[in-house]
Motif scaffolding. Structure first.
Motif, PDB file in Angstrom:
ATOM      1  N   THR A  11       1.935   3.956   1.748  1.00 18.54           N
ATOM      2  CA  THR A  11       2.747   2.805   2.124  1.00 18.54           C
ATOM      3  C   THR A  11       2.730   2.594   3.636  1.00 18.54           C
ATOM      4  OG1 THR A  11       4.171   3.141   0.204  1.00 18.54           O
ATOM      5  CG2 THR A  11       5.061   1.800   2.001  1.00 18.54           C
ATOM      6  N   ILE A  12       2.877   3.680   4.392  1.00 17.05           N
ATOM      7  CA  ILE A  12       2.857   3.578   5.852  1.00 17.05           C
ATOM      8  C   ILE A  12       1.483   3.163   6.349  1.00 17.05           C
ATOM      9  CG2 ILE A  12       3.030   4.949   7.971  1.00 17.05           C
ATOM     10  CD1 ILE A  12       5.336   6.491   6.535  1.00 17.05           C
ATOM     11  N   ALA A  13       0.429   3.735   5.760  1.00 19.19           N
ATOM     12  CA  ALA A  13      -0.933   3.379   6.164  1.00 19.19           C
ATOM     13  C   ALA A  13      -1.224   1.904   5.877  1.00 19.19           C
ATOM     14  CB  ALA A  13      -1.940   4.263   5.450  1.00 19.19           C
ATOM     15  N   LEU A  14      -0.799   1.411   4.721  1.00 24.29           N
ATOM     16  CA  LEU A  14      -1.003   0.002   4.399  1.00 24.29           C
ATOM     17  C   LEU A  14      -0.184  -0.904   5.315  1.00 24.29           C
ATOM     18  CD1 LEU A  14      -1.083   0.132   0.501  1.00 24.29           C
ATOM     19  CD2 LEU A  14      -2.980  -0.387   2.033  1.00 24.29           C
ATOM     20  N   GLY A  15       1.030  -0.489   5.659  1.00 23.80           N
ATOM     21  CA  GLY A  15       1.845  -1.266   6.592  1.00 23.80           C
ATOM     22  C   GLY A  15       1.197  -1.363   7.960  1.00 23.80           C
ATOM     23  N   ILE A  16       0.675  -0.250   8.450  1.00 26.05           N
ATOM     24  CA  ILE A  16      -0.015  -0.256   9.748  1.00 26.05           C
ATOM     25  C   ILE A  16      -1.267  -1.115   9.661  1.00 26.05           C
ATOM     26  CG2 ILE A  16      -1.293   1.207  11.374  1.00 26.05           C
ATOM     27  CD1 ILE A  16       0.787   3.413  10.738  1.00 26.05           C
ATOM     28  N   GLY A  17      -2.000  -0.988   8.566  1.00 25.36           N
ATOM     29  CA  GLY A  17      -3.222  -1.774   8.397  1.00 25.36           C
ATOM     30  C   GLY A  17      -2.961  -3.266   8.382  1.00 25.36           C
ATOM     31  N   THR A  18      -1.946  -3.704   7.640  1.00 23.59           N
ATOM     32  CA  THR A  18      -1.656  -5.136   7.598  1.00 23.59           C
ATOM     33  C   THR A  18      -1.115  -5.630   8.940  1.00 23.59           C
ATOM     34  OG1 THR A  18       0.546  -4.754   6.671  1.00 23.59           O
ATOM     35  CG2 THR A  18      -1.238  -5.205   5.115  1.00 23.59           C
ATOM     36  N   PHE A  23      -2.078  -8.663  13.850  1.00 22.90           N
ATOM     37  CA  PHE A  23      -2.074  -8.600  15.305  1.00 22.90           C
ATOM     38  C   PHE A  23      -3.439  -8.955  15.880  1.00 22.90           C
ATOM     39  CE2 PHE A  23      -2.508  -6.430  19.387  1.00 22.90           C
ATOM     40  CZ  PHE A  23      -1.421  -6.974  20.044  1.00 22.90           C
ATOM     41  N   SER A  24      -4.514  -8.603  15.167  1.00 26.63           N
ATOM     42  CA  SER A  24      -5.842  -8.917  15.673  1.00 26.63           C
ATOM     43  C   SER A  24      -6.024 -10.413  15.850  1.00 26.63           C
ATOM     44  CB  SER A  24      -6.916  -8.370  14.728  1.00 26.63           C
ATOM     45  OG  SER A  24      -6.918  -9.082  13.501  1.00 26.63           O
TER      46      SER A  24
END
Length: 109
Positions: A11-18, A23-24
């Motif tokens: 969940t944290i990894a997907l949140g950071i990824g999105t 942001f990009s």
């Protein structure tokens, strides 16, 4: 079933990824003026995403086990006609109203 630790790590990894994906685009281009050709293409994103989300739900609804339901197809066509003529809010109201009315009439028969 996955463990709690795996769930939260994912969940944290997907949140950071999105966040990084958004942001990009917004962070790096937020203060710049985009060229006209890019702005033209961005205008069509919402128009493409909304039907892409709705079409599978109208054609293969989970409520009918994935079988095509003529009532939902008719309600989707009513929503499309209202959306083309009056706008998005009226499309939602007309589509919901048509679906509920058709389901009510179907139960009377």
């Amino acid at each position: 079933m996955i463990s709690d630790a795996t769930f939260w790590a994912l969940t944290i990894a997907l949140g950071i990824g999105t966040f990084l994906i958004r942001f990009s685009f917004l962070g790096f281009l937020g203060r710049r003026t985009l060229p006209d050709w890019a702005m033209l293409h961005l205008k069509y994103v919402g128009v493409a995403v909304f039907p892409a989300l709705i079409t599978p739900l109208a054609v293969w609804p989970a409520a009918t086990g994935g079988a095509t339901d003529p009532l939902r197809i008719i309600a989707a066509l009513v929503a499309l006609a209202a959306g083309l003529r009056f706008g998005v809010i009226w499309a939602i109201i007309a589509g919901m109203g048509a679906l509920y009315l058709l389901q009510f009439l179907n139960h009377l028969i």
